[in-house]
Design a protein around this motif. Structure first.
Motif, mmCIF file in Angstrom:
data_model
loop_
_atom_site.group_PDB
_atom_site.id
_atom_site.type_symbol
_atom_site.label_atom_id
_atom_site.label_comp_id
_atom_site.label_asym_id
_atom_site.label_seq_id
_atom_site.Cartn_x
_atom_site.Cartn_y
_atom_site.Cartn_z
ATOM 1 N N LEU A 189 0.841 -1.191 0.000
ATOM 2 C CA LEU A 189 0.000 0.000 0.000
ATOM 3 C C LEU A 189 0.878 1.243 0.000
ATOM 4 O O LEU A 189 1.946 1.261 0.618
ATOM 5 C CB LEU A 189 -0.885 0.029 1.250
ATOM 6 N N THR A 190 0.409 2.299 -0.673
ATOM 7 C CA THR A 190 1.046 3.603 -0.608
ATOM 8 C C THR A 190 0.039 4.584 -0.034
ATOM 9 O O THR A 190 -1.076 4.707 -0.560
ATOM 10 C CB THR A 190 1.492 4.082 -2.004
ATOM 11 N N GLU B 110 -1.394 7.947 0.127
ATOM 12 C CA GLU B 110 -1.388 9.101 -0.774
ATOM 13 C C GLU B 110 -1.849 10.364 -0.047
ATOM 14 O O GLU B 110 -1.260 11.424 -0.201
ATOM 15 C CB GLU B 110 -2.302 8.836 -1.975
ATOM 16 N N ARG C 242 -6.216 7.598 2.708
ATOM 17 C CA ARG C 242 -6.401 7.224 1.296
ATOM 18 C C ARG C 242 -5.134 6.541 0.796
ATOM 19 O O ARG C 242 -4.041 7.103 0.864
ATOM 20 C CB ARG C 242 -6.691 8.451 0.413
ATOM 21 N N TYR C 243 -5.315 5.324 0.278
ATOM 22 C CA TYR C 243 -4.188 4.489 -0.123
ATOM 23 C C TYR C 243 -4.330 4.032 -1.562
ATOM 24 O O TYR C 243 -5.433 3.945 -2.096
ATOM 25 C CB TYR C 243 -4.123 3.237 0.770
ATOM 26 N N THR C 244 -3.196 3.692 -2.161
ATOM 27 C CA THR C 244 -3.154 3.012 -3.451
ATOM 28 C C THR C 244 -2.625 1.606 -3.209
ATOM 29 O O THR C 244 -1.599 1.436 -2.538
ATOM 30 C CB THR C 244 -2.251 3.752 -4.459
ATOM 31 N N HIS D 217 -0.896 -1.697 -4.622
ATOM 32 C CA HIS D 217 -0.011 -2.171 -5.683
ATOM 33 C C HIS D 217 0.072 -3.683 -5.560
ATOM 34 O O HIS D 217 0.297 -4.205 -4.470
ATOM 35 C CB HIS D 217 1.389 -1.569 -5.542
ATOM 36 N N GLN E 261 -3.035 -2.103 -10.055
ATOM 37 C CA GLN E 261 -3.007 -0.965 -9.149
ATOM 38 C C GLN E 261 -4.435 -0.454 -9.005
ATOM 39 O O GLN E 261 -5.172 -0.376 -9.995
ATOM 40 C CB GLN E 261 -2.102 0.115 -9.714
ATOM 41 N N ILE E 262 -4.826 -0.127 -7.796
ATOM 42 C CA ILE E 262 -6.140 0.466 -7.569
ATOM 43 C C ILE E 262 -5.954 1.586 -6.543
ATOM 44 O O ILE E 262 -5.386 1.377 -5.480
ATOM 45 C CB ILE E 262 -7.198 -0.580 -7.156
ATOM 46 N N ALA E 263 -6.396 2.773 -6.913
ATOM 47 C CA ALA E 263 -6.159 3.960 -6.106
ATOM 48 C C ALA E 263 -7.388 4.331 -5.288
ATOM 49 O O ALA E 263 -8.492 3.827 -5.511
ATOM 50 C CB ALA E 263 -5.764 5.127 -7.012
ATOM 51 N N ASP E 264 -7.169 5.248 -4.374
ATOM 52 C CA ASP E 264 -8.224 5.893 -3.596
ATOM 53 C C ASP E 264 -8.995 4.923 -2.709
ATOM 54 O O ASP E 264 -10.213 5.022 -2.578
ATOM 55 C CB ASP E 264 -9.173 6.670 -4.510
#
Length: 120
Positions: free
Chosen positions: A10-11, A13, A17-19, A21, A75-78
């Motif tokens: 996870l990142t 952001e 709220r994470y992205t 990977h 990848q899936i954001a937000d």
């Protein structure tokens, strides 16, 4: 790493709220990324604190397939995790058509798999 078992990170952001990977190892070059979406495959259950994600993998036999391990990236954001969301982890299902071929999870309590956006 096992074939079709996603490796997740996870990142962060923005606050909460994470992205996500993901890298899933496939057994040949004929497998490819189709897309990622929020959702739970039919017949599967998870804990309420988890966010379910389906990682769609396609197979294209119309080409010559090299029998070498091949990374399939998603990848899936937000993704809203932590804070007031009540969600503390992500459960990812690797999907080949409508069949689950691998499952993995990542939790906010695993700092080794969480990065902060902008940090090396």
């Amino acid at each position: 790493m096992n074939v079709f078992e996603p490796s997740l990170a996870l990142t962060l952001e923005l606050p909460d709220r994470y992205t996500l990977h993901s890298v899933t190892i496939a057994p040949s070059t004929c497998f490819h990324t189709v897309g990622a979406e929020l959702g739970l495959p039919p017949g599967h259950l998870i804990v309420p604190e988890a966010v379910p994600v389906m990682l769609r993998i396609g197979y294209g036999a119309e080409q010559i397939c090299l029998q070498i391990v091949t990374p399939v990236r998603h990848q899936i954001a937000d993704l809203q995790l932590g804070g007031g969301s009540g969600k503390t982890s992500v459960v990812a299902f690797a999907m080949l058509e409508e069949m689950v071929v691998g499952v993995a999870s990542v939790a906010l309590t695993d700092p080794a798999r969480i990065n902060i956006a902008g940090e090396g």
